[in-house]
Design a protein around this motif. Structure first.
Motif, PDB file in Angstrom:
ATOM      1  N   ALA A  13      22.801  33.557  34.330  1.00  0.00           N
ATOM      2  CA  ALA A  13      22.978  32.423  34.866  1.00  0.00           C
ATOM      3  C   ALA A  13      24.431  32.028  34.031  1.00  0.00           C
ATOM      4  CB  ALA A  13      21.641  31.124  35.027  1.00  0.00           C
ATOM      5  N   ALA A  14      24.117  31.760  33.105  1.00  0.00           N
ATOM      6  CA  ALA A  14      24.980  31.423  32.224  1.00  0.00           C
ATOM      7  C   ALA A  14      26.103  32.488  32.314  1.00  0.00           C
ATOM      8  CB  ALA A  14      24.656  31.324  31.183  1.00  0.00           C
ATOM      9  N   GLN A  15      26.375  34.076  32.140  1.00  0.00           N
ATOM     10  CA  GLN A  15      27.610  34.027  33.294  1.00  0.00           C
ATOM     11  C   GLN A  15      27.854  33.709  33.897  1.00  0.00           C
ATOM     12  OE1 GLN A  15      25.869  38.448  32.762  1.00  0.00           O
ATOM     13  NE2 GLN A  15      26.323  38.328  30.066  1.00  0.00           N
ATOM     14  N   ARG A  16      27.407  33.914  35.308  1.00  0.00           N
ATOM     15  CA  ARG A  16      27.899  33.200  36.534  1.00  0.00           C
ATOM     16  C   ARG A  16      28.213  32.528  36.793  1.00  0.00           C
ATOM     17  NH1 ARG A  16      22.508  34.097  39.664  1.00  0.00           N
ATOM     18  NH2 ARG A  16      21.618  34.301  38.192  1.00  0.00           N
ATOM     19  N   ALA A  17      27.979  31.343  35.913  1.00  0.00           N
ATOM     20  CA  ALA A  17      28.895  29.532  35.640  1.00  0.00           C
ATOM     21  C   ALA A  17      29.777  30.557  35.310  1.00  0.00           C
ATOM     22  CB  ALA A  17      27.611  29.028  35.093  1.00  0.00           C
ATOM     23  N   ALA A  18      29.876  30.938  33.966  1.00  0.00           N
ATOM     24  CA  ALA A  18      30.907  31.658  33.151  1.00  0.00           C
ATOM     25  C   ALA A  18      32.300  31.804  34.755  1.00  0.00           C
ATOM     26  CB  ALA A  18      31.185  31.474  32.030  1.00  0.00           C
ATOM     27  N   LYS A  19      31.893  32.935  35.134  1.00  0.00           N
ATOM     28  CA  LYS A  19      33.088  33.728  35.888  1.00  0.00           C
ATOM     29  C   LYS A  19      33.828  32.496  37.460  1.00  0.00           C
ATOM     30  CE  LYS A  19      31.123  38.116  36.352  1.00  0.00           C
ATOM     31  NZ  LYS A  19      30.723  39.467  36.649  1.00  0.00           N
ATOM     32  N   PRO A  20      34.839  32.634  36.978  1.00  0.00           N
ATOM     33  CA  PRO A  20      35.677  31.583  38.167  1.00  0.00           C
ATOM     34  C   PRO A  20      35.191  32.420  39.463  1.00  0.00           C
ATOM     35  CG  PRO A  20      36.640  33.467  37.124  1.00  0.00           C
ATOM     36  CD  PRO A  20      36.197  33.399  35.888  1.00  0.00           C
ATOM     37  N   PRO A  21      35.483  31.384  40.285  1.00  0.00           N
ATOM     38  CA  PRO A  21      34.743  31.781  41.674  1.00  0.00           C
ATOM     39  C   PRO A  21      35.779  32.644  42.023  1.00  0.00           C
ATOM     40  CG  PRO A  21      35.689  29.497  41.926  1.00  0.00           C
ATOM     41  CD  PRO A  21      35.579  29.752  40.223  1.00  0.00           C
ATOM     42  N   PRO A  22      35.127  33.659  43.369  1.00  0.00           N
ATOM     43  CA  PRO A  22      36.196  34.901  43.801  1.00  0.00           C
ATOM     44  C   PRO A  22      37.712  34.013  44.070  1.00  0.00           C
ATOM     45  CG  PRO A  22      34.763  35.370  44.345  1.00  0.00           C
ATOM     46  CD  PRO A  22      34.712  34.128  43.797  1.00  0.00           C
ATOM     47  N   SER A  23      38.366  34.528  44.221  1.00  0.00           N
ATOM     48  CA  SER A  23      39.779  33.570  45.431  1.00  0.00           C
ATOM     49  C   SER A  23      40.194  34.751  45.928  1.00  0.00           C
ATOM     50  CB  SER A  23      41.198  33.151  43.502  1.00  0.00           C
ATOM     51  OG  SER A  23      41.329  34.461  43.601  1.00  0.00           O
ATOM     52  N   SER A  24      40.827  33.890  47.238  1.00  0.00           N
ATOM     53  CA  SER A  24      40.238  34.884  48.499  1.00  0.00           C
ATOM     54  C   SER A  24      42.442  34.430  49.213  1.00  0.00           C
ATOM     55  CB  SER A  24      39.752  34.359  49.206  1.00  0.00           C
ATOM     56  OG  SER A  24      39.992  33.211  50.059  1.00  0.00           O
ATOM     57  N   GLY A  25      43.022  35.066  50.261  1.00  0.00           N
ATOM     58  CA  GLY A  25      43.785  34.743  50.490  1.00  0.00           C
ATOM     59  C   GLY A  25      45.357  34.450  49.608  1.00  0.00           C
ATOM     60  N   LEU A  26      46.110  33.414  49.890  1.00  0.00           N
ATOM     61  CA  LEU A  26      46.975  33.827  49.293  1.00  0.00           C
ATOM     62  C   LEU A  26      47.131  33.450  47.804  1.00  0.00           C
ATOM     63  CD1 LEU A  26      50.392  33.916  49.507  1.00  0.00           C
ATOM     64  CD2 LEU A  26      49.892  31.062  50.188  1.00  0.00           C
ATOM     65  N   ASP A  27      45.981  33.079  46.818  1.00  0.00           N
ATOM     66  CA  ASP A  27      45.775  32.596  45.724  1.00  0.00           C
ATOM     67  C   ASP A  27      45.370  34.056  44.987  1.00  0.00           C
ATOM     68  OD1 ASP A  27      45.596  30.081  45.551  1.00  0.00           O
ATOM     69  OD2 ASP A  27      43.853  29.727  46.054  1.00  0.00           O
ATOM     70  N   ALA A  28      44.657  34.911  45.914  1.00  0.00           N
ATOM     71  CA  ALA A  28      44.360  36.553  45.226  1.00  0.00           C
ATOM     72  C   ALA A  28      46.071  37.393  45.085  1.00  0.00           C
ATOM     73  CB  ALA A  28      43.131  36.632  46.694  1.00  0.00           C
TER      74      ALA A  28
END
Length: 106
Positions: A13-28
């Motif tokens: 759970a801590a590892q999931r919280a530490a990961k940034p949310p996957p970016s999509s679209g123009l940011d990616a």
């Protein structure tokens, strides 16, 4: 429900919280473009060749002379072949004309 900090589930759970949310679209796309690109063999060779040409002026002059010559080499080879064939035909005609057995056939 409380999780123990040392448990595997809490660590996941801590590892999931530490990961940034996957970016999509123009940011990616922008993140992908901004990454440092790896140099492949062709790009490296091209850069090395440009550097070699820039460092040697005589090499550049030779390359320019060959570039200007175009198809002159092939034209010269064709001319030499035609001249050799013409010379062979003249010698052959002379040889056949001097042969007594073929005098009436030419």
């Amino acid at each position: 429900m409380q999780l123990d900090k040392n448990s595997k589930e809490a660590q996941k759970a801590a590892q999931r919280a530490a990961k940034p949310p996957p970016s999509s679209g123009l940011d990616a796309f922008l993140a992908e473009v901004e990454k440092k690109k790896k140099v492949n063999v062709l790009d490296k060779s091209k850069a090395d060749w440009q550097q070699m040409k820039a460092g040697d002026a005589t090499l550049e002059e030779e390359l320019e002379a060959h570039r200007r010559s175009g198809g002159q080499y092939l034209d010269k080879q064709d001319f030499l072949k035609r001249a050799e064939l013409r010379e062979y035909e003249k010698e052959r005609d002379k040889r056949l004309a001097s042969d007594v057995r073929n005098r009436g056939r030419l």
